[in-house]
Enzyme design. Structure first.
Site, PDB file in Angstrom:
ATOM      1  N   ARG A  54       0.848  -1.190   0.000  1.00 54.14           N
ATOM      2  CA  ARG A  54       0.000   0.000   0.000  1.00 54.14           C
ATOM      3  C   ARG A  54       0.883   1.240   0.000  1.00 54.14           C
ATOM      4  NH1 ARG A  54      -1.944   0.912   4.429  1.00 54.14           N
ATOM      5  NH2 ARG A  54      -1.328  -0.912   5.625  1.00 54.14           N
ATOM      6  N   TYR A 112      -1.430  -3.408  -6.886  1.00 53.78           N
ATOM      7  CA  TYR A 112      -1.222  -4.084  -5.602  1.00 53.78           C
ATOM      8  C   TYR A 112      -2.536  -4.165  -4.806  1.00 53.78           C
ATOM      9  CZ  TYR A 112      -0.330  -5.099  -0.848  1.00 53.78           C
ATOM     10  OH  TYR A 112      -0.431  -5.685   0.390  1.00 53.78           O
ATOM     11  N   LYS A 164      -9.634  -2.150   1.850  1.00 49.95           N
ATOM     12  CA  LYS A 164      -9.233  -1.004   2.677  1.00 49.95           C
ATOM     13  C   LYS A 164     -10.020   0.246   2.296  1.00 49.95           C
ATOM     14  CE  LYS A 164      -5.968  -3.339   4.674  1.00 49.95           C
ATOM     15  NZ  LYS A 164      -6.132  -3.739   6.080  1.00 49.95           N
ATOM     16  N   HIS A 179     -10.189  -2.027  11.860  1.00 48.34           N
ATOM     17  CA  HIS A 179      -9.111  -2.883  11.348  1.00 48.34           C
ATOM     18  C   HIS A 179      -8.865  -4.004  12.363  1.00 48.34           C
ATOM     19  CE1 HIS A 179      -4.676  -2.979   9.742  1.00 48.34           C
ATOM     20  NE2 HIS A 179      -5.436  -3.819   9.085  1.00 48.34           N
ATOM     21  N   SER A 199      -0.915  -3.674  10.622  1.00 49.24           N
ATOM     22  CA  SER A 199      -0.554  -4.676   9.604  1.00 49.24           C
ATOM     23  C   SER A 199       0.702  -5.422  10.050  1.00 49.24           C
ATOM     24  CB  SER A 199      -0.275  -3.989   8.268  1.00 49.24           C
ATOM     25  OG  SER A 199      -1.318  -3.110   7.948  1.00 49.24           O
ATOM     26  N   CYS A 248       1.176  -7.648  12.402  1.00 55.45           N
ATOM     27  CA  CYS A 248       1.368  -7.893  13.840  1.00 55.45           C
ATOM     28  C   CYS A 248       0.629  -9.150  14.287  1.00 55.45           C
ATOM     29  CB  CYS A 248       0.912  -6.688  14.656  1.00 55.45           C
ATOM     30  SG  CYS A 248       2.035  -5.283  14.567  1.00 55.45           S
ATOM     31  N   ASP A 265      -9.100  -9.259   9.270  1.00 55.33           N
ATOM     32  CA  ASP A 265      -8.619  -7.920   8.917  1.00 55.33           C
ATOM     33  C   ASP A 265      -9.627  -6.802   9.180  1.00 55.33           C
ATOM     34  OD1 ASP A 265      -6.472  -6.360   7.842  1.00 55.33           O
ATOM     35  OD2 ASP A 265      -7.581  -6.157   5.970  1.00 55.33           O
ATOM     36  N   ARG A 284       1.792 -12.301  -0.722  1.00 57.70           N
ATOM     37  CA  ARG A 284       0.460 -12.518  -0.157  1.00 57.70           C
ATOM     38  C   ARG A 284      -0.214 -13.774  -0.683  1.00 57.70           C
ATOM     39  NH1 ARG A 284      -1.807  -8.388   3.417  1.00 57.70           N
ATOM     40  NH2 ARG A 284      -0.163  -6.847   3.531  1.00 57.70           N
TER      41      ARG A 284
HETATM   42  C1  OXD Z   1      -2.861  -4.413   5.389  1.00 60.08           C
HETATM   43  C2  OXD Z   1      -3.563  -5.567   4.809  1.00 60.08           C
HETATM   44  O1  OXD Z   1      -1.984  -3.856   4.724  1.00 60.08           O
HETATM   45  O2  OXD Z   1      -4.406  -6.136   5.512  1.00 60.08           O
HETATM   46  O3  OXD Z   1      -3.191  -4.024   6.527  1.00 60.08           O
HETATM   47  O4  OXD Z   1      -3.326  -5.923   3.654  1.00 60.08           O
HETATM   48 MN    MN Z   2      -4.886  -5.034   7.304  1.00 59.03          MN
END
Ligand code: OXD
Ligand code: MN
Length: 581
Positions: free
Chosen positions: A68, A196, A205, A225, A247, A249, A274, A365
């Site tokens: 991102r 992406y 998002k 989130h 993100s 974690c 998420d 991913r």
């Molecule tokens: C992020 C995702 O970047 O979930 O938080 O992809």
């Molecule tokens: Mn995320």
């Protein structure tokens, strides 16, 4: 009959982007197979070994387009103040004009796909509908996994114009012509110049967090989130918990946690990893859904030991992005078992294990359906959602924050969440280290003024008759040598056990200036190797360090400015007062 609002908008966007043809996606299996074959021909997708990884495909993004791009992400409200101090802002007229110049003719020679989708289960009153226009088959196929996509969404929309207009084009993938713009006042998203996931799967998002958070404030709900899970106790009762972490974690690992051997009788039910939408139920409790139908998870570090459930989920029907392609046409990334000697890396170059270069990109991913998760909860598609008993917040903090603490009440909990922070790396020296405040793990995703967002959190608390309890957790404390003191992963259930005991009104806690921590000796440590000394450190509160933290929080509050709710500064002062006692 196609909805006339959608039709008019698609026509207008067709006029702008000038594709060779327009394809309306119905979400069928036949369509998926046809598009996949087309993408194999152009190289947009690569087929994996279908015996070993049935239904799995592979995609490489451009090398400059692997994550991102927060600095190219804008909230475009008429008034700058409405975007607030934590967002980039562009005036809507300027953004439309600038991006129109890039979209103009961007789809010449390409197909424009029209992708209707629902965020949330069909028929749920939590739902929001979007229509994404894109020139990428990769996006269509990802959206098919991540959302209820196609005819089902057009049917849900009926004749209304109540949908988010999501326009995406890869254009020329030039980072200097890449923008992800949100127009909350127009219920519109324009994303150009990227391929992406986080920038282009516009249901995720962009809609389900930024636009949805804006809608939620107006309509009295919240988009967060968060991971979402049920914890089944040995007596069969299931307690639902949501958890906000920045993100990378461990939200996915937490949602799919496998209980340790010594905690037989517990079971984890996964609902999401998420995004969570939260509404107040008629019973005055907080109810949650995960609006997505898939996981877009970070691959590196995932393996049988860290997340056996994720490994089983991704064994079929999964899209992998920027991973390493092995000689047997299967997949590998750093941290996965069976490291190969050679392969083709995420950039498409020959790779060998001695090169010292990563085989997979660190942000590579997998996109995979929740329905394949072995711990998937039967409540995942419940249109009412699940009732939440506890909300967790946590970042990476090598020092300071204890393993777990519970806020005194909702307002204090909002203060704890609003001031949470995360460190860029886990290995921290004794010196002052850089941390980034990441309120509610939403810093890059709050679709409006952060001060108003905190106020909305406080207001929601006032409307909840039975609010969930708010906790802060920190799996990432290190000792003097930079080694993690807490083993994490499945062992985190030991902390969750205390949390659900507290959420149920149980005792076994001691009061500290920052909140309640587990009384000494009450955490179940059977079969886990943590020394008594480390456990003491993991639960201790150092007043001097916390006074410094409160000072740093003051600096953050100053940045939020005039819209910071007074209650949060009151909480900060009260914290300092308790620490000085
Ligand atoms: C992020 C995702 O970047 O979930 O938080 O992809
Ligand atoms: Mn995320």
């Amino acid at each position: 009959m196609v909805n006339k609002h959608v039709l008019a908008w698609v026509k207008e966007m067709e006029g702008l982007c000038k594709p060779d043809r327009v394809v309306w996606c119905d979400g069928s299996k036949e369509e998926k197979e046809r598009l996949t074959k087309e993408a194999f021909k152009t190289g947009e997708l690569i087929e994996f070994n279908q015996e070993k990884l049935p239904g799995c495909v592979f995609h490489r993004t451009a090398e400059n387009d692997v994550a991102r791009t927060e600095h190219l992400t804008f909230i475009c409200t008429s008034k700058k103040e409405d975007a607030g101090p934590t967002n980039n802002w562009m005036a809507p007229v300027d953004a439309y004009s600038k991006l129109s110049g890039i979209f103009d003719g961007a789809m010449r020679g390409r197909t424009m796909y029209v992708v209707p989708f629902i965020m949330g289960a069909p028929g749920s009153h939590f739902n929001k509908i979007g229509v994404e226009i894109t020139d990428s088959i990769y996006v269509v196929l990802n959206m098919r996994i991540m959302t209820n996509m196609g005819d089902v969404a057009m049917k849900a929309l009926g004749n209304t114009g109540d949908f988010t207009k999501c326009l995406h084009s890869k254009a020329d993938l030039d980072i200097n012509r890449r923008f992800i713009c949100h127009f909350p006042e127009d219920n519109t998203i324009w994303s150009v110049g990227s391929g992406y996931g986080g920038n282009v799967l516009l249901g995720k998002k962009c809609l389900a967090l930024r636009i949805a958070s804006y809608m939620g404030r107006k309509e009295g709900w919240m988009a967060e989130h968060m991971t979402l899970m049920g914890i089944e106790k040995p007596d069969g009762e299931i307690i639902y918990v949501a958890g906000a972490f920045p993100s990378a974690c461990g939200k996915t690992n937490l949602a799919m946690l496998i209980p340790p051997e010594s905690m037989k009788g517990y079971k984890i039910w996964t609902l999401g990893d998420d995004i969570v939408w939260l509404r107040i139920g008629k019973d005055g409790r907080m109810w949650a859904i995960n609006p997505e139908t898939g996981f877009f998870g970070v691959a590196p570090g995932t393996n049988k030991k860290t997340n056996g459930n994720a490994m089983r989920t991704i064994s079929k029907n999964t899209i992998f992005t920027n991973v390493l392609l092995k000689e047997d046409r299967t997949v590998w990334w750093e941290g996965l078992e069976d490291k190969p000697e050679k392969g083709i890396d995420w950039k498409g170059d020959q790779w060998n294990s001695y090169s010292g270069k990563p085989g997979a990109h660190p942000n590579s991913r997998f996109t995979t359906p929740i329905s394949q998760c072995p711990t998937g909860s039967p409540e995942t598609n419940n249109p009412e959602g699940v009732p939440i008993s506890a909300v967790l917040f946590g970042g990476r903090r090598a020092k300071l924050a204890p393993l777990v603490y519970e806020s005194f009440n909702w307002q204090h909990g909002v203060f704890v969440a609003a001031t949470m922070a995360s460190e860029p790396t886990a290995a921290i020296s004794d010196e002052v280290h850089e941390i980034r405040r990441d309120p509610m793990a939403m810093l890059p995703f709050i679709g409006y003024n952060a001060g108003d967002y905190f106020k909305h959190w406080l207001d929601m608390g006032k409307k909840l008759k039975n609010p969930p309890k708010i906790f802060h957790v920190n799996w990432f404390r290190t000792d003097g040598e930079g080694k993690f003191m807490w083993p994490g992963f499945g062992e985190n259930l030991r902390v969750l056990e205390w949390i659900i005991h507290r959420a149920d009104g149980g005792d076994r806690a001691v009061k500290t200036p920052i909140g309640y921590v587990p009384a000494r000796g009450v955490l179940n440590l059977d079969g886990v190797n943590v020394s008594a000394g480390d456990m003491e450190k993991l639960l201790s509160v150092d007043p001097k360090a916390w006074i410094a933290e409160a000072e740093s929080i003051k600096g953050f509050f100053d940045k939020i400015g005039g819209k910071l709710p007074k209650e949060l500064e009151d909480e900060r002062k009260a914290l300092v007062g308790r620490l000085k006692e």
